[in-house]
Design an enzyme around this catalytic site. Structure first.
Site, PDB file in Angstrom:
ATOM      1  N   GLU A 182       1.019  -1.324   0.235  1.00 43.87           N
ATOM      2  CA  GLU A 182      -0.057  -0.188   0.022  1.00 43.87           C
ATOM      3  C   GLU A 182       1.109   1.292   0.468  1.00 43.87           C
ATOM      4  OE1 GLU A 182      -2.381   1.486   3.465  1.00 43.87           O
ATOM      5  OE2 GLU A 182      -1.847   2.885   1.986  1.00 43.87           O
ATOM      6  N   CYS A 204      -2.087   8.103   4.424  1.00 42.30           N
ATOM      7  CA  CYS A 204      -1.813   7.897   3.381  1.00 42.30           C
ATOM      8  C   CYS A 204      -3.851   8.337   2.931  1.00 42.30           C
ATOM      9  CB  CYS A 204      -2.479   6.218   3.163  1.00 42.30           C
ATOM     10  SG  CYS A 204      -2.890   5.256   4.544  1.00 42.30           S
ATOM     11  N   GLU A 207       2.630  12.330  -4.566  1.00 43.89           N
ATOM     12  CA  GLU A 207       2.476  12.894  -2.750  1.00 43.89           C
ATOM     13  C   GLU A 207       3.361  13.697  -2.281  1.00 43.89           C
ATOM     14  OE1 GLU A 207       1.036   9.378   0.629  1.00 43.89           O
ATOM     15  OE2 GLU A 207       3.025   8.819  -0.078  1.00 43.89           O
TER      16      GLU A 207
HETATM   17  P1  NAP Z   1       9.786   3.706   3.313  1.00 44.82           P
HETATM   18  O1  NAP Z   1      11.133   4.406   3.286  1.00 44.82           O
HETATM   19  O2  NAP Z   1       8.824   3.283   2.609  1.00 44.82           O
HETATM   20  O3  NAP Z   1      10.048   2.003   4.070  1.00 44.82           O
HETATM   21  C1  NAP Z   1       9.446   1.416   4.733  1.00 44.82           C
HETATM   22  C2  NAP Z   1       9.532   0.321   5.264  1.00 44.82           C
HETATM   23  O4  NAP Z   1      10.150  -0.322   3.794  1.00 44.82           O
HETATM   24  C3  NAP Z   1      10.890   0.068   6.051  1.00 44.82           C
HETATM   25  O5  NAP Z   1      11.008  -0.931   7.005  1.00 44.82           O
HETATM   26  C4  NAP Z   1      12.195   0.511   4.985  1.00 44.82           C
HETATM   27  O6  NAP Z   1      13.972   0.024   5.395  1.00 44.82           O
HETATM   28  C5  NAP Z   1      11.566  -0.916   3.792  1.00 44.82           C
HETATM   29  N1  NAP Z   1      12.386  -0.437   2.467  1.00 44.82           N
HETATM   30  C6  NAP Z   1      11.897   0.316   2.038  1.00 44.82           C
HETATM   31  N2  NAP Z   1      12.900   0.533   0.929  1.00 44.82           N
HETATM   32  C7  NAP Z   1      13.082  -0.300   0.370  1.00 44.82           C
HETATM   33  C8  NAP Z   1      14.168  -1.447  -0.591  1.00 44.82           C
HETATM   34  N3  NAP Z   1      14.492  -0.697  -1.477  1.00 44.82           N
HETATM   35  N4  NAP Z   1      14.659  -2.646   0.104  1.00 44.82           N
HETATM   36  C9  NAP Z   1      14.054  -3.132   1.240  1.00 44.82           C
HETATM   37  N5  NAP Z   1      13.104  -2.413   1.890  1.00 44.82           N
HETATM   38  C10 NAP Z   1      13.093  -0.995   1.899  1.00 44.82           C
HETATM   39  O7  NAP Z   1       8.777   4.437   4.430  1.00 44.82           O
HETATM   40  P2  NAP Z   1       8.890   5.865   5.481  1.00 44.82           P
HETATM   41  O8  NAP Z   1      10.238   4.897   6.389  1.00 44.82           O
HETATM   42  O9  NAP Z   1       8.086   4.910   6.244  1.00 44.82           O
HETATM   43  O10 NAP Z   1       8.562   6.584   5.397  1.00 44.82           O
HETATM   44  C11 NAP Z   1       9.276   7.362   4.180  1.00 44.82           C
HETATM   45  C12 NAP Z   1       8.509   7.603   3.181  1.00 44.82           C
HETATM   46  O11 NAP Z   1       7.574   7.129   2.523  1.00 44.82           O
HETATM   47  C13 NAP Z   1       7.657   9.217   3.637  1.00 44.82           C
HETATM   48  O12 NAP Z   1       7.778   9.923   3.587  1.00 44.82           O
HETATM   49  C14 NAP Z   1       5.962   9.112   2.421  1.00 44.82           C
HETATM   50  O13 NAP Z   1       6.829   9.658   1.467  1.00 44.82           O
HETATM   51  C15 NAP Z   1       6.215   7.549   2.484  1.00 44.82           C
HETATM   52  N6  NAP Z   1       4.735   6.843   3.265  1.00 44.82           N
HETATM   53  C16 NAP Z   1       3.800   6.506   2.324  1.00 44.82           C
HETATM   54  C17 NAP Z   1       2.785   6.335   3.486  1.00 44.82           C
HETATM   55  C18 NAP Z   1       1.699   6.027   3.062  1.00 44.82           C
HETATM   56  O14 NAP Z   1       0.806   5.458   3.311  1.00 44.82           O
HETATM   57  N7  NAP Z   1       1.054   6.894   1.846  1.00 44.82           N
HETATM   58  C19 NAP Z   1       3.144   5.771   4.758  1.00 44.82           C
HETATM   59  C20 NAP Z   1       4.131   5.894   5.263  1.00 44.82           C
HETATM   60  C21 NAP Z   1       5.214   6.476   4.433  1.00 44.82           C
HETATM   61  P3  NAP Z   1      14.901   0.880   6.026  1.00 44.82           P
HETATM   62  O15 NAP Z   1      13.339   2.535   6.407  1.00 44.82           O
HETATM   63  O16 NAP Z   1      15.076  -0.414   7.594  1.00 44.82           O
HETATM   64  O17 NAP Z   1      15.014   1.364   5.257  1.00 44.82           O
END
Ligand code: NAP
Length: 528
Positions: free
Chosen positions: A265, A302, A393
């Site tokens: 998601e 989200c 977003e």
């Molecule tokens: P994220 O960067 O997507 O990370 C979520 C999880 O996935 C973390 O545990 C991260 O691990 C892991 N991950 C990310 N990229 C990966 C990859 N290439 N390979 C393996 N694992 C990976 O999201 P976030 O840390 O929660 O927040 C960052 C940004 O995501 C926010 O600023 C926002 O823009 C977006 N976000 C959107 C929503 C929504 O509902 N629309 C919700 C949350 C976040 P690590 O952290 O250990 O690297």
């Protein structure tokens, strides 16, 4: 309870890796004192092997036994008391009220899945009886129901440390389906994650679950998650986060010898269409409600309304002025982490620099570190149609109002949008009929349609759809909120001409579980 910083590999605590990381208190702008051991490759493999061994045992357990496990997890989470709330607030910067509310939602979700299992009809049993005398050919007895996939990897999300993390909706639905779960804990709230993991493990021990039914892995980088997705023992993945992260995992899974479903998601800007009567009759009120919705939880939802679409008019001008005024009066709040805050400021600036955009409201006051300064922009429909970046977003208290020339342009703007979790229409019911093309355009883009409301605040109930066409989620047929989320972790199996005494309980003639089934085309809970 002391936070050990260790990984939970089934019933064993493990800290093989000397590499550690800490979480961060964004309100105080200092690291928290706990440190967490990165999961090692061996620990990941062991968690997957234990989950594989636990699967056939857990899968065979009756629904009532699994329900007891889920209810005990909820009780154990409640039993963590104030410590959980305190660690949650220290790791997320979110207020105590939100922590308590989210804990309640998490327990309610677990209990809702327990009730679903106790009721039992969720397996969708279908029985087509044999017709030995059918002409020209006899028909054999055929029966079908849903079975669990196997061990599931769950990625904790940053913005819901409880309800979408360690024992959140993905974990609860996968355990309910009969699948062992390995959580890749979110590094921003690893302490909250460990406390909840300890509650799950205690509940597993108390209810006699097999070792490996649950593991919790710490990691502050992407490697642990990558290894987990690539492990051949993992049969499905649940993820909530960024489009970048979700798609990286989705593509990685494509490299596996055996492909598996990845339910990610991801991003959504949740368009809101404001029809003329809403502006004429209720503009001031909607401006107030939308200012609050944009600001809720520092915009880190989200379902945050990131795009407001309307046809140009003097009443739209007044609405924009009111929205700007309301937004300007609200206090900024703390974001989850310095990285999320930095990302917000960067993305906000990028969109502010696009051609043709004007500022409606901007908080330019000096604020505490990690506090999000809200911003609302406006752009005309033609400029929006020319620039795809404007529908990106921005995760935080940010929104863009698009002034369209007329209803046709409004429809074009909607048609250009990517897939979304939600789409909202403000107006009257007669306008829904008058602007039916706009309603249809919205319907084709979203998973949830709202009339006269705000998209933030997702009800957890069986009829909820939280998922939408890409990139809102990777598979729009499924939801990650509500009891239908269980459907992501199962597959149908048909028994043809099978001996009655060897059929699963749900498919037996005498229907011992008394569940609703479809028998020869009829919805019934009768025996055959
Ligand atoms: P994220 O960067 O997507 O990370 C979520 C999880 O996935 C973390 O545990 C991260 O691990 C892991 N991950 C990310 N990229 C990966 C990859 N290439 N390979 C393996 N694992 C990976 O999201 P976030 O840390 O929660 O927040 C960052 C940004 O995501 C926010 O600023 C926002 O823009 C977006 N976000 C959107 C929503 C929504 O509902 N629309 C919700 C949350 C976040 P690590 O952290 O250990 O690297």
């Amino acid at each position: 309870m002391n936070i050990s910083g260790e990984n939970y590999i089934g019933y064993k605590n493990s800290a093989q890796n000397s590499e550690t990381f800490t979480t961060f208190n964004p309100q105080l702008n200092i690291p928290n004192s706990w440190s967490f051991h990165e999961a090692s490759e061996e620990e990941i493999d062991e968690a997957c092997s234990l989950a594989e061994m636990a699967f056939p045992i857990y899968k065979q357990m009756p629904g009532a036994k699994k329900a007891e496990f889920l209810r005990t997890i909820a009780d154990e989470i409640e039993g963590l008391g104030d410590e959980l709330i305190s660690v949650y607030t220290q790791e997320s910067g979110l207020p105590e009220g939100r922590a308590i509310g989210e804990r309640g939602r998490t327990m309610d979700q677990l209990r809702a899945f327990a009730s679903l299992l106790e009721e039992g009809s969720w397996v969708e049993a279908i029985i087509d009886s044999a017709q030995p005398n059918r002409e020209p050919q006899p028909k054999v007895d055929i029966r079908k129901m849903l079975f669990p996939l196997g061990p599931i990897a769950v990625f904790g999300s940053s913005n819901f440390p409880l309800a979408f993390s360690t024992a959140g909706g993905d974990t609860a639905s996968a355990l309910a389906a009969g699948c062992p779960v390995i959580v890749k804990s979110h590094p921003m709230h690893a302490g909250t994650g460990e406390l909840v993991a300890s509650a799950i493990i205690t509940a597993a021990e108390k209810t006699g679950m097999p070792n490996g039914i649950f593991s919790n892995l710490n990691s502050s980088g992407i490697e642990v998650g990558q290894q987990l997705v690539l492990n051949p023992k993992i049969k499905g993945v649940g993820f909530t986060g960024s489009i970048k992260g979700g798609m990286a995992l989705y593509n990685l899974a494509g490299e596996r010898e055996e492909p598996i479903p990845i339910f990610a998601e991801m991003g959504s800007v949740n368009p809101v269409v404001v029809l003329p009567s809403a502006l004429l009759e209720n503009g001031e009120n909607w401006a107030k409600q939308y200012a609050s919705s944009i600001m809720l939880g520092a915009g880190q939802f989200c379902t945050n309304p990131g795009l407001i679409l309307a046809i140009k008019s003097t009443s739209l001008d007044s609405f924009i002025t009111d929205l700007g005024k309301e937004i300007g009066e609200l206090e900024s709040s703390c974001m989850l982490h310095p990285n999320i805050h930095e990302n917000y400021e960067k993305e906000k600036q990028k969109l502010s620099n696009q051609g043709g955009v004007n500022v409606v409201a901007e908080n330019e006051k000096s604020v505490s570190p990690n506090y999000a300064r809200q911003k609302v922009l406006t752009v005309n429909g033609s400029n929006f149609l020319k620039n795809n970046k404007l529908q990106r977003e921005v995760f935080g208290p940010f929104s863009i109002v698009v002034r369209c020339e007329d209803a046709n342009q409004l429809e074009q703007v909607i048609s250009k949008l990517d897939g979304q979790l939600t789409g909202t229409i403000l107006g009257t019911s007669s306008e829904l009929e008058k602007y039916s093309k706009i309603v249809q355009a919205i319907q084709s883009k979203v998973g949830r349609m709202l009339f006269n409301g705000v998209p933030t605040g997702v009800e957890v109930c069986p009829s909820m759809q939280h998922g939408g066409p890409f990139p809102a989620s990777t598979d729009s047929r499924f939801t990650s909120v509500g009891t239908s989320a269980i459907k992501r972790w199962v597959r149908p199996v048909t028994y043809q001409n099978w001996p009655e005494h060897l059929l699963p309980m749900e498919l037996k003639d005498d229907n011992p579980l008394e569940i609703m089934r479809i028998v020869d085309g009829e919805h019934t809970n009768r025996k055959i």
